[in-house]
Enzyme design. Sequence first.
Site, PDB file in Angstrom:
ATOM      1  N   ASP A  13       0.634  -1.452   0.000  1.00  0.00           N
ATOM      2  CA  ASP A  13      -0.147   0.058   0.018  1.00  0.00           C
ATOM      3  C   ASP A  13       0.900   1.333  -0.029  1.00  0.00           C
ATOM      4  OD1 ASP A  13      -1.900  -1.804   0.103  1.00  0.00           O
ATOM      5  OD2 ASP A  13      -3.086  -1.091   2.073  1.00  0.00           O
ATOM      6  N   LYS A 111      -6.690  -5.211  -3.086  1.00  0.00           N
ATOM      7  CA  LYS A 111      -7.353  -5.416  -2.181  1.00  0.00           C
ATOM      8  C   LYS A 111      -8.448  -4.770  -1.822  1.00  0.00           C
ATOM      9  CE  LYS A 111      -4.005  -4.142   0.929  1.00  0.00           C
ATOM     10  NZ  LYS A 111      -4.873  -3.485   1.832  1.00  0.00           N
ATOM     11  N   CYS A 156      -2.270  -3.199   7.492  1.00  0.00           N
ATOM     12  CA  CYS A 156      -2.002  -4.091   6.355  1.00  0.00           C
ATOM     13  C   CYS A 156      -0.688  -4.926   6.330  1.00  0.00           C
ATOM     14  CB  CYS A 156      -2.129  -3.137   5.139  1.00  0.00           C
ATOM     15  SG  CYS A 156      -3.696  -2.614   4.900  1.00  0.00           S
TER      16      CYS A 156
END
Length: 211
Positions: A13, A111, A156
Amino acid sequence: MVSKAKTALIMVDVQNDFCLGGSLAVPDGDAIVPLANQLQPHFSLVIATQDWHPSDHMSFAINQPGHAVGDVIMVDNVEQVLWPAHCIQQTKGAEFHPLLETSRVDKIVYKGSDRMIDSYSAFFDNEHLRSTGLADYLQEHGVEEIYIMGLATDYCVKYSCLDAAKLKLKTHVIIDACRGIDLKPGDMDKAIAEMRAVGVEIVEMKDVLIH
Ligand SMILES: [Zn+2]
């Protein structure tokens, strides 16, 4: 194309919304971008994840009337933290940080695209109902060992590491190439302890760059 890679780098991310000026900026998040670039040549396989939400995603406080950012609600018996709207598909905020080197990226894993469920992990949604395909991809490429870095340590990155350990991948987290949110003070330390407890090895940039 890499077909016999054994060790992969997973960059979690590294997106505008999690960096300076983004809607869910992780403190000092930008600092990891040059580190990600420095790490990439040390791996034969490079994977990047992207949080990739529809605008009506259930994790956005704005989509939960009566609730505010930071509230924790129950959705299908699973605790859900409510966030500012972030990483909406096809928007600037969802793009990779402009300084992230992407020419070496072999695979992008999306995701969080199901509006009804969040997905912190690079491998599965938060209820483990659906796979992102990453586990199969690693298996197809003969990868048994992974190094994870990115944003955010206590969400995450942590959940990706916990799932990777469950999948029996030899998992390392490059801790100085991660930054956390620490929504509650101590969250980051707890995340590191949780990762360590399932066998994830905590390493630093210097441990990787000497190879
Ligand atoms: Zn998200």
